[in-house]
Design a protein around this motif. Structure first.
Motif, PDB file in Angstrom:
ATOM      1  N   ARG A  57       1.117   0.128   7.337  1.00  0.00           N
ATOM      2  CA  ARG A  57       1.281  -0.167   5.906  1.00  0.00           C
ATOM      3  C   ARG A  57       2.756  -0.310   5.552  1.00  0.00           C
ATOM      4  O   ARG A  57       3.129  -1.143   4.708  1.00  0.00           O
ATOM      5  CB  ARG A  57       0.646   0.948   5.073  1.00  0.00           C
ATOM      6  N   GLU A  58       3.593   0.454   6.189  1.00  0.00           N
ATOM      7  CA  GLU A  58       5.042   0.364   5.946  1.00  0.00           C
ATOM      8  C   GLU A  58       5.582  -0.964   6.457  1.00  0.00           C
ATOM      9  O   GLU A  58       6.358  -1.640   5.778  1.00  0.00           O
ATOM     10  CB  GLU A  58       5.735   1.524   6.663  1.00  0.00           C
ATOM     11  N   TRP A  59       5.152  -1.361   7.660  1.00  0.00           N
ATOM     12  CA  TRP A  59       5.622  -2.623   8.235  1.00  0.00           C
ATOM     13  C   TRP A  59       5.266  -3.822   7.361  1.00  0.00           C
ATOM     14  O   TRP A  59       6.065  -4.738   7.206  1.00  0.00           O
ATOM     15  CB  TRP A  59       5.000  -2.840   9.625  1.00  0.00           C
ATOM     16  N   TYR A  60       4.050  -3.828   6.832  1.00  0.00           N
ATOM     17  CA  TYR A  60       3.550  -5.002   6.128  1.00  0.00           C
ATOM     18  C   TYR A  60       3.547  -4.837   4.606  1.00  0.00           C
ATOM     19  O   TYR A  60       2.795  -5.527   3.909  1.00  0.00           O
ATOM     20  CB  TYR A  60       2.153  -5.348   6.639  1.00  0.00           C
ATOM     21  N   GLU A  61       4.405  -3.978   4.130  1.00  0.00           N
ATOM     22  CA  GLU A  61       4.520  -3.800   2.686  1.00  0.00           C
ATOM     23  C   GLU A  61       4.868  -5.135   2.018  1.00  0.00           C
ATOM     24  O   GLU A  61       5.719  -5.883   2.479  1.00  0.00           O
ATOM     25  CB  GLU A  61       5.608  -2.772   2.367  1.00  0.00           C
ATOM     26  N   GLY A  62       4.165  -5.450   0.953  1.00  0.00           N
ATOM     27  CA  GLY A  62       4.402  -6.703   0.238  1.00  0.00           C
ATOM     28  C   GLY A  62       3.379  -7.776   0.539  1.00  0.00           C
ATOM     29  O   GLY A  62       3.282  -8.769  -0.194  1.00  0.00           O
TER      30      GLY A  62
END
Length: 253
Positions: free
Chosen positions: A216-221
């Motif tokens: 979720r952090e990697w693909y935030e946005g």
């Protein structure tokens, strides 16, 4: 919908209907991590299609089905599920086999092993042997499906570089984060390379992966769709059950 000729770790049999419904308009369809190909074999044909995997034996299998399906049928026609046959296929020296025999070896090992991993002979007291014989109609259908498809054996980076256009849709099903059983190294470095390339795509992508705070952090946005998948193939009963996964896209569905 066609059924793939093999099973693979992380196959999308339970999610493919959801994924197919989310595919946007496109001209070129490309899979970066093909595996068993549940989505490809389940969807309608696109004008241009590309399937890719770094597993040379897997890609050789689909190439041989594409060009030599009748011969594969002939070789496997009278084979049966046997431990000795399994061991002979497993211990064969690949370099001494033709491409067709490599394909039949791969089919036999994946169909007669636990979870389709090819490592250990699969047997049981409550289930019949998995069929390794593929009826002519089934193989012929797979052959027709593969007829107008580019079959690649490259890294995901090279596939993106070669095929990325505004009219390209990439289906991405990489090895899940911190999940064992895939048989190759795909760590944070590889995941971040993939993320960075997807961020800069001209085309569209849909990515499936396990629901993890790191992911979720990697693909935030990006756009997230949460799904639950029931996994029942595991020697350890504790590992069976429902798991949360994410479908991530760079477009609205």
């Amino acid at each position: 919908m066609l059924k793939p000729p093999i099973t693979r770790m992380g196959g999308k049999s339970k999610l493919r209907k959801t994924i197919i419904e989310m595919i946007p308009e496109h001209t070129c369809y490309a899979e970066l991590f093909f595996g068993a190909g549940w989505v490809y074999f389940g969807k309608e044909s696109s004008k241009v299609e590309v399937i890719n995997d770094i597993d040379k034996e897997l890609i050789n299998l689909f190439r041989m089905i594409k060009y030599h399906a009748p011969e594969i049928e002939r070789i496997l026609e009278y084979d049966f599920s046997g431990r000795n046959i399994f061991d002979e296929y497993k211990n064969a020296t690949i370099e001494h086999l033709t491409e067709i025999h490599r394909a039949t070896r791969y089919l036999y090992l994946t169909s007669q092993s636990f979870a389709g991993k090819g490592g250990h002979y699969g047997y049981g007291t409550t289930t019949r042997p998995s069929p390794q014989i593929f009826y002519k109609d089934a193989l012929q259908s797979l052959k027709e499906r593969l007829r107008n498809t580019y079959v690649e054996n490259l890294s995901f980076e090279k596939i993106i570089e070669k095929y990325d256009r505004p009219n390209t849709f990439f289906f991405c099903d990489p090895p899940y984060w911190e999940t064992a059983g895939y048989g190759n190294t795909f760590g944070e470095k590889e995941h971040l390379i993939l993320r960075n390339m997807l961020k800069n795509l001209q085309g569209k992508f849909l990515l499936t992966i396990n629901d993890h705070e790191k992911v979720r952090e990697w693909y935030e946005g990006f756009n997230f769709k949460e799904v639950e998948v029931n996994y029942s193939v595991s020697k350890d009963k504790k590992a069976r059950g429902k798991y949360k996964e994410l479908i991530i896209t760079n477009y609205n569905t």
